[in-house]
Design a protein around this motif. Structure first.
Motif, PDB file in Angstrom:
ATOM      1  N   ALA A  61      29.265  43.525  40.018  1.00 61.33           N
ATOM      2  CA  ALA A  61      29.369  43.211  38.584  1.00 61.33           C
ATOM      3  C   ALA A  61      30.758  43.597  38.078  1.00 61.33           C
ATOM      4  O   ALA A  61      31.289  44.648  38.442  1.00 61.33           O
ATOM      5  N   PRO A  62      31.366  42.777  37.239  1.00 60.86           N
ATOM      6  CA  PRO A  62      32.715  43.084  36.773  1.00 60.86           C
ATOM      7  C   PRO A  62      32.727  44.207  35.745  1.00 60.86           C
ATOM      8  O   PRO A  62      31.725  44.466  35.065  1.00 60.86           O
ATOM      9  N   LEU A  63      33.865  44.865  35.641  1.00 58.13           N
ATOM     10  CA  LEU A  63      34.087  45.848  34.589  1.00 58.13           C
ATOM     11  C   LEU A  63      34.588  45.089  33.364  1.00 58.13           C
ATOM     12  O   LEU A  63      35.610  44.408  33.420  1.00 58.13           O
ATOM     13  N   VAL A  64      33.854  45.169  32.259  1.00 50.40           N
ATOM     14  CA  VAL A  64      34.175  44.399  31.053  1.00 50.40           C
ATOM     15  C   VAL A  64      34.993  45.263  30.096  1.00 50.40           C
ATOM     16  O   VAL A  64      34.606  46.389  29.776  1.00 50.40           O
ATOM     17  N   LEU A  65      36.120  44.726  29.629  1.00 50.17           N
ATOM     18  CA  LEU A  65      36.996  45.416  28.686  1.00 50.17           C
ATOM     19  C   LEU A  65      36.869  44.752  27.318  1.00 50.17           C
ATOM     20  O   LEU A  65      37.041  43.543  27.199  1.00 50.17           O
ATOM     21  N   ARG A  66      36.574  45.526  26.309  1.00 54.70           N
ATOM     22  CA  ARG A  66      36.387  44.991  24.968  1.00 54.70           C
ATOM     23  C   ARG A  66      37.420  45.605  24.026  1.00 54.70           C
ATOM     24  O   ARG A  66      37.454  46.815  23.857  1.00 54.70           O
ATOM     25  N   GLY A  67      38.261  44.739  23.438  1.00 50.00           N
ATOM     26  CA  GLY A  67      39.297  45.262  22.554  1.00 50.00           C
ATOM     27  C   GLY A  67      40.086  44.208  21.817  1.00 50.00           C
ATOM     28  O   GLY A  67      40.673  44.484  20.775  1.00 50.00           O
ATOM     29  N   HIS A  68      40.097  42.984  22.349  1.00 49.40           N
ATOM     30  CA  HIS A  68      40.800  41.887  21.676  1.00 49.40           C
ATOM     31  C   HIS A  68      39.778  40.954  21.028  1.00 49.40           C
ATOM     32  O   HIS A  68      38.935  40.381  21.712  1.00 49.40           O
ATOM     33  N   PRO A  69      39.834  40.765  19.714  1.00 47.50           N
ATOM     34  CA  PRO A  69      38.883  39.861  19.064  1.00 47.50           C
ATOM     35  C   PRO A  69      39.263  38.392  19.191  1.00 47.50           C
ATOM     36  O   PRO A  69      38.467  37.519  18.866  1.00 47.50           O
ATOM     37  N   GLN A  70      40.501  38.139  19.661  1.00 41.71           N
ATOM     38  CA  GLN A  70      40.989  36.764  19.772  1.00 41.71           C
ATOM     39  C   GLN A  70      41.547  36.535  21.178  1.00 41.71           C
ATOM     40  O   GLN A  70      41.480  37.402  22.036  1.00 41.71           O
ATOM     41  N   ARG A  71      42.093  35.369  21.373  1.00 43.09           N
ATOM     42  CA  ARG A  71      42.583  34.922  22.674  1.00 43.09           C
ATOM     43  C   ARG A  71      43.523  35.949  23.318  1.00 43.09           C
ATOM     44  O   ARG A  71      44.434  36.462  22.689  1.00 43.09           O
ATOM     45  N   ILE A  72      43.306  36.215  24.602  1.00 40.12           N
ATOM     46  CA  ILE A  72      44.220  37.038  25.396  1.00 40.12           C
ATOM     47  C   ILE A  72      45.200  36.096  26.092  1.00 40.12           C
ATOM     48  O   ILE A  72      44.797  35.137  26.743  1.00 40.12           O
ATOM     49  N   THR A  73      46.471  36.382  25.924  1.00 35.51           N
ATOM     50  CA  THR A  73      47.511  35.474  26.415  1.00 35.51           C
ATOM     51  C   THR A  73      48.111  35.906  27.742  1.00 35.51           C
ATOM     52  O   THR A  73      48.661  35.074  28.466  1.00 35.51           O
ATOM     53  N   SER A  74      48.056  37.205  28.054  1.00 36.05           N
ATOM     54  CA  SER A  74      48.675  37.677  29.294  1.00 36.05           C
ATOM     55  C   SER A  74      47.937  38.885  29.829  1.00 36.05           C
ATOM     56  O   SER A  74      47.286  39.619  29.086  1.00 36.05           O
ATOM     57  N   VAL A  75      48.076  39.104  31.142  1.00 35.61           N
ATOM     58  CA  VAL A  75      47.429  40.241  31.789  1.00 35.61           C
ATOM     59  C   VAL A  75      48.293  40.674  32.966  1.00 35.61           C
ATOM     60  O   VAL A  75      48.869  39.838  33.667  1.00 35.61           O
ATOM     61  N   ALA A  76      48.409  42.003  33.164  1.00 38.09           N
ATOM     62  CA  ALA A  76      49.217  42.519  34.270  1.00 38.09           C
ATOM     63  C   ALA A  76      48.728  43.899  34.658  1.00 38.09           C
ATOM     64  O   ALA A  76      48.392  44.716  33.796  1.00 38.09           O
ATOM     65  N   PHE A  77      48.693  44.169  35.960  1.00 42.72           N
ATOM     66  CA  PHE A  77      48.388  45.500  36.455  1.00 42.72           C
ATOM     67  C   PHE A  77      49.660  46.335  36.482  1.00 42.72           C
ATOM     68  O   PHE A  77      50.763  45.809  36.663  1.00 42.72           O
ATOM     69  N   SER A  78      49.500  47.638  36.321  1.00 38.84           N
ATOM     70  CA  SER A  78      50.638  48.544  36.447  1.00 38.84           C
ATOM     71  C   SER A  78      51.078  48.588  37.902  1.00 38.84           C
ATOM     72  O   SER A  78      50.300  48.274  38.815  1.00 38.84           O
ATOM     73  N   PRO A  79      52.325  48.966  38.171  1.00 38.29           N
ATOM     74  CA  PRO A  79      52.810  49.013  39.558  1.00 38.29           C
ATOM     75  C   PRO A  79      51.990  49.905  40.468  1.00 38.29           C
ATOM     76  O   PRO A  79      51.869  49.625  41.667  1.00 38.29           O
ATOM     77  N   ASP A  80      51.405  50.982  39.922  1.00 37.33           N
ATOM     78  CA  ASP A  80      50.581  51.857  40.757  1.00 37.33           C
ATOM     79  C   ASP A  80      49.120  51.424  40.817  1.00 37.33           C
ATOM     80  O   ASP A  80      48.299  52.051  41.498  1.00 37.33           O
ATOM     81  N   GLY A  81      48.781  50.348  40.100  1.00 40.26           N
ATOM     82  CA  GLY A  81      47.418  49.822  40.123  1.00 40.26           C
ATOM     83  C   GLY A  81      46.406  50.625  39.350  1.00 40.26           C
ATOM     84  O   GLY A  81      45.213  50.315  39.394  1.00 40.26           O
ATOM     85  N   ALA A  82      46.850  51.630  38.598  1.00 33.50           N
ATOM     86  CA  ALA A  82      45.907  52.511  37.898  1.00 33.50           C
ATOM     87  C   ALA A  82      45.527  52.006  36.518  1.00 33.50           C
ATOM     88  O   ALA A  82      44.529  52.453  35.947  1.00 33.50           O
ATOM     89  N   SER A  83      46.307  51.090  35.955  1.00 33.22           N
ATOM     90  CA  SER A  83      46.029  50.615  34.601  1.00 33.22           C
ATOM     91  C   SER A  83      46.286  49.119  34.493  1.00 33.22           C
ATOM     92  O   SER A  83      46.902  48.505  35.372  1.00 33.22           O
ATOM     93  N   LEU A  84      45.810  48.553  33.394  1.00 32.28           N
ATOM     94  CA  LEU A  84      45.914  47.116  33.147  1.00 32.28           C
ATOM     95  C   LEU A  84      46.470  46.891  31.748  1.00 32.28           C
ATOM     96  O   LEU A  84      46.118  47.604  30.801  1.00 32.28           O
TER      97      LEU A  84
END
Length: 366
Positions: A136-159
């Motif tokens: 099951a995916p981990l769901v992130l809730r915080g943007h009420p509108q369209r998300i335009t971009s996504v990127a992982f941190s270089p160490d992979g610990a954050s998004l």
């Protein structure tokens, strides 16, 4: 909202790597240029394809795990899919609920992030995934509108996610907690990215603003508005983290030095900047525009090294017909070759001095 991007890929590029490296050392060698061009043209003929979706493809990413090289595709059919390089379907993610706007693999290739037009964001664990099952995916809730971009941190610990709500959110991968929110104002954040050391975040917005934030303190380090007051659409960060480039809807290209906070503006393009990419050495940046041209710029001085303009651009100017827009650009790993794709479905490979090495028309759409 999105351009049609039918998926194609080249196989066997390794056989020309030595030629490309030699060409980079001696770009004026005409016989070498001819042989490299012929070799790349043959590779283009062997382009393979598979039918990934029945609707517009909105994003394509390649797994950084070189043992697999899986391919992730997202579509306006609200699904994301995982494929092997041969086109074998690995898994279908059909639970996003709306059009998927962007994809990102983490640096290890274990996680895939998918974000949507409805503000949804999900982190998917690919360990042990099969055609019929997935955690099951981990769901992130915080943007009420369209998300335009996504990127992982270089160490992979954050998004990092940027959205139409004017916010850039930083999330913890373990557990999905919201770590920080960077407020870019009321305008849509069109792109956001980490610097390679993970210590800073940069973003560009539809109001023409360019932001730099410190990750540890979540405080603003710099902000400015492009003098043209045109929406900033795209963003590229060099591998050293020293240089950042942004492109605007009016054709403006901004080169920014993270150390000195100085910026250079170029106004060479006559149409919107659709794509930007640095070479691996951070010496040059290539820009692609709606006006049908691409330009290789010196990353430090901003001067033009070469202009990549197909013959169709010149004929279009004389006939009054618009040339096909450049949709994406990329340097080869050794910096000797630049790839450009066009709105007419064509692909070209260029030498760094602006000569065409190979061309291919293999797509029926953009």
């Amino acid at each position: 909202e999105f351009r049609r991007v039918p998926f194609r890929f080249l196989r066997g590029f390794a056989e020309s790597s030595a030629l490309a490296a030699a060409y980079g050392d001696d770009p004026k060698n005409a016989p070498l240029r001819l042989v490299l061009g012929q070799s790349l043209a043959k590779l283009a003929i062997r382009a393979g394809s598979f039918h990934a979706h029945d609707a517009l493809i909105t994003a394509v990413r390649v797994d950084p795990d070189s043992r697999r090289n899986w391919i992730a595709t997202a579509s306006a059919d609200d699904s994301a899919k995982l494929w092997s390089p041969s086109g074998k379907l690995i898994h279908v993610f059909g639970d996003q609920g709306d059009l998927i706007t962007a994809l990102a693999f983490d640096p290890s290739g274990r996680y895939l992030a998918t974000v949507g037009r409805d503000g949804s964001a999900k982190i998917r664990d690919l360990a042990g995934i099969t055609l019929t099952s997935a955690p099951a995916p981990l769901v992130l809730r915080g943007h009420p509108q369209r998300i335009t971009s996504v990127a992982f941190s270089p160490d992979g610990a954050s998004l990092l996610t940027g959205g139409a709500d004017g916010k850039v959110n930083l999330w913890k991968i373990a557990g999905g907690a919201l770590i920080a929110t960077f407020d870019a104002g009321a305008a849509t954040v069109n792109a956001a990215a980490f610097t390679p050391d993970g210590k800073a975040v940069v973003s560009v917005s539809s109001d023409g603003r360019f932001h730099v934030w410190d990750v540890a303190s979540a405080k603003s380090l710099d902000v400015f508005q492009v003098t043209s007051k045109s929406p900033l659409l795209h963003l590229a960060v060099g591998t050293s983290g020293t240089h950042v480039a942004a492109g605007a809807a009016d054709g403006t290209v901004v080169l920014y030095d993270m150390r000195t906070r100085k910026r250079i503006e170029r106004h060479d393009h006559r149409g919107a900047v659709n794509a930007l990419a640095f070479d691996r050495s951070d010496s040059f940046v290539v820009t692609g525009s709606e006006d049908g041209t691409a330009r290789i710029l010196d990353a430090v001085t901003g001067t033009t090294r070469s202009t990549l303009a197909p013959a169709a651009v010149s004929s279009a100017q004389t006939t009054g017909l618009g040339p096909p827009a450049v949709l994406s650009v990329a340097f080869s790993p050794d910096g000797a070759v630049v790839a450009t794709t066009y709105a007419d479905g064509s692909v070209r490979l260029w030498g760094a001095n602006g000569e065409v090495l190979a061309r291919r028309r293999a797509h029926r759409g953009e």
